[in-house]
Write a protein that holds these residues in place. Structure first.
Motif, PDB file in Angstrom:
ATOM      1  N   UNK A   1       0.986  -1.412   0.117  1.00 18.04           N
ATOM      2  CA  UNK A   1       0.332   0.210   0.317  1.00 18.04           C
ATOM      3  C   UNK A   1       0.317   0.911   0.218  1.00 18.04           C
ATOM      4  N   UNK A   2       1.815   1.790   1.105  1.00 15.27           N
ATOM      5  CA  UNK A   2       2.709   2.204   0.971  1.00 15.27           C
ATOM      6  C   UNK A   2       3.731   2.390  -0.347  1.00 15.27           C
ATOM      7  N   UNK A   3       3.987   1.300  -1.271  1.00 19.52           N
ATOM      8  CA  UNK A   3       4.213   1.523  -2.423  1.00 19.52           C
ATOM      9  C   UNK A   3       3.873   2.223  -3.682  1.00 19.52           C
ATOM     10  N   UNK A   4       2.475   2.301  -3.258  1.00 17.64           N
ATOM     11  CA  UNK A   4       1.534   2.514  -4.020  1.00 17.64           C
ATOM     12  C   UNK A   4       1.168   3.050  -3.926  1.00 17.64           C
ATOM     13  N   UNK A   5       1.122   4.692  -3.163  1.00 14.91           N
ATOM     14  CA  UNK A   5       1.291   5.675  -3.034  1.00 14.91           C
ATOM     15  C   UNK A   5       1.746   6.428  -2.843  1.00 14.91           C
ATOM     16  N   UNK A   6       3.663   5.996  -2.332  1.00 14.19           N
ATOM     17  CA  UNK A   6       5.200   6.837  -3.273  1.00 14.19           C
ATOM     18  C   UNK A   6       4.262   6.927  -4.777  1.00 14.19           C
ATOM     19  N   UNK A   7       4.237   6.191  -5.111  1.00 11.45           N
ATOM     20  CA  UNK A   7       3.958   5.738  -6.729  1.00 11.45           C
ATOM     21  C   UNK A   7       3.262   7.439  -7.828  1.00 11.45           C
ATOM     22  N   UNK A   8       2.057   6.697  -6.788  1.00 11.56           N
ATOM     23  CA  UNK A   8       1.073   7.574  -6.787  1.00 11.56           C
ATOM     24  C   UNK A   8       1.429   9.520  -6.950  1.00 11.56           C
ATOM     25  N   UNK A   9       1.846   9.594  -5.566  1.00 13.38           N
ATOM     26  CA  UNK A   9       2.844  11.039  -5.138  1.00 13.38           C
ATOM     27  C   UNK A   9       3.021  11.825  -5.823  1.00 13.38           C
ATOM     28  N   UNK A  10       4.505  10.223  -6.122  1.00 12.14           N
ATOM     29  CA  UNK A  10       5.506  10.568  -7.301  1.00 12.14           C
ATOM     30  C   UNK A  10       5.239  11.673  -9.060  1.00 12.14           C
ATOM     31  N   UNK A  11       3.812  11.423  -8.940  1.00 12.53           N
ATOM     32  CA  UNK A  11       2.995  11.258 -10.344  1.00 12.53           C
ATOM     33  C   UNK A  11       2.038  12.531  -9.719  1.00 12.53           C
ATOM     34  N   UNK A  12       2.268  12.698  -8.608  1.00 12.87           N
ATOM     35  CA  UNK A  12       0.811  14.404  -8.114  1.00 12.87           C
ATOM     36  C   UNK A  12       0.553  14.040  -7.580  1.00 12.87           C
ATOM     37  N   UNK A  13      -0.106  13.079  -7.299  1.00 13.10           N
ATOM     38  CA  UNK A  13      -1.157  12.976  -6.998  1.00 13.10           C
ATOM     39  C   UNK A  13      -2.363  12.719  -7.222  1.00 13.10           C
ATOM     40  N   UNK A  14      -3.160  12.989  -6.794  1.00 12.67           N
ATOM     41  CA  UNK A  14      -4.446  12.902  -7.164  1.00 12.67           C
ATOM     42  C   UNK A  14      -5.306  14.621  -7.297  1.00 12.67           C
ATOM     43  N   UNK A  15      -4.950  14.316  -8.273  1.00  6.63           N
ATOM     44  CA  UNK A  15      -5.647  16.118  -8.596  1.00  6.63           C
ATOM     45  C   UNK A  15      -4.638  16.784  -7.806  1.00  6.63           C
ATOM     46  N   UNK A  16      -3.317  17.147  -7.330  1.00  2.09           N
ATOM     47  CA  UNK A  16      -3.312  17.873  -6.528  1.00  2.09           C
ATOM     48  C   UNK A  16      -2.449  17.330  -5.084  1.00  2.09           C
ATOM     49  N   UNK A  17      -3.711  16.377  -5.289  1.00  5.11           N
ATOM     50  CA  UNK A  17      -3.971  16.022  -3.456  1.00  5.11           C
ATOM     51  C   UNK A  17      -2.880  14.231  -3.461  1.00  5.11           C
ATOM     52  N   UNK A  18      -1.545  14.650  -2.331  1.00  2.00           N
ATOM     53  CA  UNK A  18      -0.919  13.655  -1.967  1.00  2.00           C
ATOM     54  C   UNK A  18      -2.337  12.162  -1.233  1.00  2.00           C
ATOM     55  N   UNK A  19      -1.275  10.804  -1.198  1.00  2.00           N
ATOM     56  CA  UNK A  19      -2.114   9.722  -0.554  1.00  2.00           C
ATOM     57  C   UNK A  19      -1.473   9.708   0.872  1.00  2.00           C
ATOM     58  N   UNK A  20      -1.432   9.448   1.719  1.00  2.00           N
ATOM     59  CA  UNK A  20      -1.134   9.437   2.694  1.00  2.00           C
ATOM     60  C   UNK A  20      -1.975   8.162   3.074  1.00  2.00           C
ATOM     61  N   UNK A  21      -0.656   7.288   3.303  1.00  2.00           N
ATOM     62  CA  UNK A  21      -1.234   6.023   4.348  1.00  2.00           C
ATOM     63  C   UNK A  21      -0.882   5.643   5.740  1.00  2.00           C
ATOM     64  N   UNK A  22      -2.245   5.712   6.551  1.00  2.00           N
ATOM     65  CA  UNK A  22      -1.561   5.307   7.732  1.00  2.00           C
ATOM     66  C   UNK A  22      -1.991   4.165   8.625  1.00  2.00           C
ATOM     67  N   UNK A  23      -0.910   3.824   9.032  1.00  2.00           N
ATOM     68  CA  UNK A  23      -0.639   2.163   9.141  1.00  2.00           C
ATOM     69  C   UNK A  23      -0.846   1.375  10.809  1.00  2.00           C
ATOM     70  N   UNK A  24      -1.677   0.230  11.304  1.00  2.00           N
ATOM     71  CA  UNK A  24      -1.688   0.158  12.214  1.00  2.00           C
ATOM     72  C   UNK A  24      -1.757  -1.461  12.256  1.00  2.00           C
ATOM     73  N   UNK A  25      -0.823  -2.367  13.381  1.00  2.00           N
ATOM     74  CA  UNK A  25      -0.931  -3.713  13.423  1.00  2.00           C
ATOM     75  C   UNK A  25      -1.833  -4.202  14.075  1.00  2.00           C
ATOM     76  N   UNK A  26      -2.292  -4.713  13.635  1.00  2.00           N
ATOM     77  CA  UNK A  26      -3.515  -5.780  14.621  1.00  2.00           C
ATOM     78  C   UNK A  26      -3.396  -6.800  15.119  1.00  2.00           C
ATOM     79  N   UNK A  27      -2.246  -7.376  15.368  1.00  2.00           N
ATOM     80  CA  UNK A  27      -1.710  -8.023  15.425  1.00  2.00           C
ATOM     81  C   UNK A  27      -2.385  -9.836  14.993  1.00  2.00           C
ATOM     82  N   UNK A  28      -3.688  -9.820  14.322  1.00  2.00           N
ATOM     83  CA  UNK A  28      -4.292 -11.041  13.970  1.00  2.00           C
ATOM     84  C   UNK A  28      -5.202 -11.216  14.983  1.00  2.00           C
ATOM     85  N   UNK A  29      -5.557  -9.946  15.585  1.00  2.00           N
ATOM     86  CA  UNK A  29      -6.792  -9.507  16.309  1.00  2.00           C
ATOM     87  C   UNK A  29      -7.969  -9.052  15.995  1.00  2.00           C
TER      88      UNK A  29
END
Length: 414
Positions: free
Chosen positions: A54-82
């Motif tokens: 997900x982070x890799x995709x966001x970085x690629x999209x952002x490198x091309x200008x994002x979405x109409x100038x807006x960056x994609x920001x990934x906020x991650x959470x480890x759910x510990x399989x719970x």
């Protein structure tokens, strides 16, 4: 300075200030990031690829200008399989971190626990790897309530079709096999998988001799393999995800002379060979893509880019998570908004060529509403085999890079 001139100058300055203020506000609005929460099993073999991809995709999209100038920001959470940790993470993602959409989990029980929260918090939610039919069936049964959930992976029913389609060509037609035993872990996603196996295997010419379900906590598979061997099937059809290394190691150590073929989520990760001390050789598993498999022109660049960045190839859920960030971004662009209902409407119209094929979602009238479509020209999946420590595609013919190859203890006639 004449009074009139002074008034005019003040008016001009005021208008300019308002103009600057409005422009600044407009720029701030345009610059607001599109926030995607990613809740995943970061320590699990199959789940670790989700936040990374997900982070890799966001970085690629952002490198091309994002979405109409807006960056994609990934906020991650480890759910510990719970499931409980996942629900808390979902609540935090929406209420505190103000995410616009959520990508979460490869575990069906977790996704089924999150589905009501996507409804309550009116937040578009896509799973990259859970398979249970009940995820998309719930959307079909109560669309207005559950329309925020999208099934970004194949349903258990579709996975069984993919396995049977591959088995027909590779095993029945290719190896003249006639009998099978189903071996699945006891989990939400395997109940409908096994029902579908029992329906489609006889149709392709494989008689089901036995059906074994085991606890995911099982550590000793010797009695299970002994029971299977006593039935003398030509093949073991698997439905395993939370386990994988243990039965595979014991399959080799016990020299079980029957090939394993089916779903083995952990085998999709390129570390599986090392994780099993190369007991993986000969294991056949269904995937949506894989190393060296050009399902679409996007498959290989992603796989190689992922390996370069993270040191290993992604699991199946890495491919889907990567695609999901892209088509969520595409939906935001088409909707012209991150408003939840507008985003849902845009996601429903998704027609996106990703790394795993052409992604479209089933509609309201279909039993599996909001699940990705299965079939030729859409997503069919691939069958991979571990050979000499590497993952090799063996089906379908269009992307196959090798023939079936088994270790010496496997008895297969041609």
């Amino acid at each position: 300075m004449p009074k009139q001139a002074s008034y005019t100058l003040r008016a001009l300055l005021g208008a300019t200030a308002i103009g600057f203020s409005m422009a600044a506000a407009g720029q701030a609005l345009a610059a607001d990031p599109i926030k995607i929460g990613v809740i995943a099993e970061a320590q699990a073999i199959a789940g670790a690829s989700i936040p990374q991809a997900a982070q890799m995709a966001a970085e690629e999209i952002n490198a091309k200008g994002g979405v109409d100038g807006r960056k994609i920001e990934i906020v991650t959470y480890d759910n510990h399989s719970s499931s409980a940790d996942s629900v808390r993470a979902f609540q935090r993602a929406v209420n505190e971190d103000k995410v616009n959409a959520v990508i979460a989990s490869y575990i069906s029980e977790v996704v089924l626990a999150l589905e009501p929260w996507a409804s309550r918090l009116k937040t578009p939610f896509v799973t990259p790897g859970a398979a249970s039919n009940e995820i998309s069936k719930a959307v079909h049964k109560d669309y207005e309530k559950n329309k925020y959930t999208f099934h970004g992976y194949l349903t258990s029913a579709a996975l069984a079709l993919s396995v049977c389609d591959a088995a027909k060509e590779l095993l029945v037609e290719g190896k003249k096999m006639k009998t099978a035993v189903i071996m699945s872990e006891d989990a939400a996603w395997t109940k409908p998988l096994d029902v579908s196996y029992q329906e489609c295997l006889p149709k392709i010419g494989l008689k089901v001799l036995d059906h074994i379900r085991f606890s995911p906590d099982t550590t000793d598979f010797t009695p299970i393999f002994n029971k299977i061997e006593s039935s003398k099937p030509d093949v073991i059809i698997t439905g395993i995800s939370h386990v994988g290394t243990q039965p595979t190691v014991q399959w080799k150590n016990q020299q079980v002379p029957i090939p394993m073929f089916g779903i083995s989520s952990q085998a999709t990760n390129s570390t599986f060979g090392k994780d099993t001390n190369n007991a993986s050789d000969g294991v056949l598993y269904q995937g949506v893509s894989g190393p060296d498999v050009a399902v679409t022109p996007k498959s290989l660049p992603f796989a190689e880019g992922f390996k370069k960045k993270f040191g290993n190839y992604p699991s199946y859920a890495g491919y889907t998570a990567y695609d999901e960030v892209y088509y969520i971004a595409d939906a935001v662009k088409r909707a012209g908004s991150t408003d939840a209902d507008k985003l849902v409407a845009a996601l429903e119209k998704t027609d996106w060529e990703g790394t795993i094929g052409r992604v479209q979602f089933y509609g309201k009238s279909d039993e599996f509403t909001h699940s990705i479509k299965y079939g030729k020209g859409l997503i069919t999946g691939v069958m991979m085999q571990w050979q000499d420590g590497k993952q090799v595609s063996v089906w379908p013919k269009e992307v196959a890079k090798g023939q079936l190859k088994f270790p010496s203890f496997i008895k297969v006639t041609n």
